[in-house]
Write an enzyme that holds these catalytic residues in place. Structure first.
Site, PDB file in Angstrom:
ATOM      1  CB  VAL A  65      -0.951   0.003   1.224  1.00 11.56           C
ATOM      2  CG1 VAL A  65      -0.154   0.158   2.521  1.00 11.56           C
ATOM      3  CG2 VAL A  65      -2.000   1.111   1.109  1.00 11.56           C
ATOM      4  CB  CYS A  66       1.963   3.764  -1.839  1.00 13.03           C
ATOM      5  SG  CYS A  66       1.087   3.804  -3.406  1.00 13.03           S
ATOM      6  CG  HIS A  67      -0.999   9.385  -1.133  1.00 21.49           C
ATOM      7  ND1 HIS A  67      -1.389   9.842   0.107  1.00 21.49           N
ATOM      8  CD2 HIS A  67      -1.610  10.192  -2.034  1.00 21.49           C
ATOM      9  CE1 HIS A  67      -2.193  10.884  -0.037  1.00 21.49           C
ATOM     10  NE2 HIS A  67      -2.348  11.123  -1.338  1.00 21.49           N
ATOM     11  CG  MET A  93      -2.428   4.952   3.023  1.00 18.64           C
ATOM     12  SD  MET A  93      -3.131   3.757   4.181  1.00 18.64           S
ATOM     13  CE  MET A  93      -3.742   4.844   5.464  1.00 18.64           C
TER      14      MET A  93
END
Length: 457
Positions: A65-67, A93
């Protein structure tokens, strides 16, 4: 390498602390992690993944997961090259927060900006702003973290991309087989080609100033800076009130008279030496007399030469001041540079014609001088000055010949030439000072006749 599988956030648990078979890897930066992250996730920034790959349990079901999924896709591409598989959290996110799933360590805030695709200017998002204030084109609401990002999907308002489609573009700066973290900065403007031009709203624009009617104004306008009252100089009675030209004129007069006396002394000393040589032809003179006369000749010559140099310097300064005063009366500047005036006035033989030219130019600029009379007087001065220079040249040549020959008669002739040249030069120096004062000392009046004839009826 097949397509990378994407998992929606709705299929994931809210807490990965007790998860054994699944690992959630957060590849965002430290400041993003501190702003808010999923409980139980493993945090390794994107740039540190190659060096810390041993900390990742690659045998478990890996979720990255990242932004907004851009960096996650790059990490998974890198792991696929190493032979490992994983899944990407779709939307990152952003999707996690939009689905109101819990976030640990603070509230995760998403900063959105208004971006104009036409002129590439941007500003913080403001509700209700639909048009670009610069070009009038439609604005797009874009996540600020994605400005300047070269890979990953871009979540924009009005985007036509489907949730299942993801565009992955590797960056040019990424090394083969290694993910690139890309530029990440907290400032608003990520590109030097993007700028925002602020315009004042119409209600904040001040009204125009009223036009000033033509006519006289209460405050006078000067074409020059008035200097009255700016500086008060006390009057000093003990200071010479004459201007520089008057002071230099007085110094020149005294210098010319001193030169006349020095040349007269040199003429007398050389005449004494000449008389001794004539007497020595028939009656031998004492040795000390000969040596004393020779010493006096050398001493008199050096004194006359030193005074002549002094007079030359004073005359050059005087003629520069005289020309400045003459041109200043007409609000002009002297067209000749100082070095040229010094060359024409101070160099021997050159000043025979140069000094006359300089004085004639002064006479033409002086309105208080009668042109014809001044021209005649300057012509007389020039003729006398030329005669003095001719005698000086003849004297120098005679002395050189006498020294080279060694003859007593030739030496006597050289001394006679020096006596005549010194005497004539001394008389000319005295007369020159008087004439210069008469010509340039003040305004010239018409001559008054000694007799007047009266007609009687």
């Amino acid at each position: 390498m097949g397509d990378i599988r994407q998992v929606p956030v709705t299929e994931l648990p809210d807490d990965f602390t007790d998860e054994v078979d699944r690992v959630l890897l957060d590849v965002r930066e430290d400041d993003e992690w501190a702003a808010g992250h999923v409980r139980g996730a493993v945090h390794i920034p994107l740039g540190d993944v190659p060096a810390r790959i041993d900390e990742i349990d690659l045998d478990a079901d890996l979720l990255v997961v990242c932004h907004s999924s851009g960096r996650s896709m790059r990490v998974l591409q890198y792991l696929a090259q190493l032979g490992y598989e994983g899944s990407c959290v779709r939307g990152g996110m952003l999707a996690w927060v939009e689905n109101e799933k819990p976030v640990e360590a603070g509230e995760y805030r998403v900063e959105m900006i208004d971006l104009c695709p036409r002129c590439r200017i941007q500003a913080p998002h403001r509700p209700g702003r639909e048009r670009c204030p610069r070009c009038g084109g439609p604005l797009r609401v874009v996540d600020s973290d994605l400005i300047g990002d070269q890979a990953g999907p871009v979540a924009t308002r009005g985007s036509s991309a489907s949730p299942g489609e993801t565009s992955v573009r590797p960056t040019a700066s990424s090394a083969p087989g290694q993910p690139s973290s890309g530029p990440r900065s907290s400032r608003l403007y990520r590109s030097r080609h993007v700028r925002w031009v602020a315009r004042r709203p119409p209600e904040a624009i001040p009204a125009r100033r009223p036009m000033v009617p033509p006519g006289p104004r209460p405050i006078p306008r000067y074409v020059y800076v008035p200097r009255w009252g700016l500086r008060d100089v006390p009057i000093e009675t003990d200071v010479d009130s004459r201007n520089p030209l008057e002071a230099l004129t007085a110094v020149l007069l005294h210098a010319l008279r001193l030169l006349a006396c020095a040349l007269g002394l040199a003429a007398i000393v050389h005449l004494l030496r000449y008389v001794l040589l004539v007497v020595n032809r028939s009656v031998p003179v004492a040795g000390w007399t000969d040596r004393a006369s020779a010493f006096l000749v050398i001493f008199g010559g050096l004194v006359a030469f030193g005074v002549f140099v002094y007079v030359t310097v004073v005359f050059t300064r005087w003629i520069i001041a005289l020309r400045d005063d003459a041109y200043r009366r007409h609000d002009l500047r002297d067209p000749r540079p100082r070095w040229q005036i010094a060359l024409l006035a101070a160099v021997p033989l050159v000043n025979v014609a140069g000094a006359a030219v300089l004085l004639h130019e002064v006479a033409r600029m002086r309105d208080d001088l009668e042109v014809e009379r001044t021209r005649r007087r300057l012509t007389k001065l020039w003729v006398a000055w030329a005669i003095v220079n001719v005698l000086a040249v003849i004297t120098v040549v005679t002395r050189i010949v006498a020294t080279a020959s060694g003859s007593i008669q030739t030496s006597a002739n050289g001394l006679a030439a020096v006596v005549i040249s010194s005497a004539v030069s001394g008389v000319f120096a005295w007369w020159l000072g008087t004439r210069l004062m008469v010509i340039f000392g003040g305004p010239q009046d018409e001559p008054v006749p000694s007799r007047r004839w009266v007609a009687v009826a």
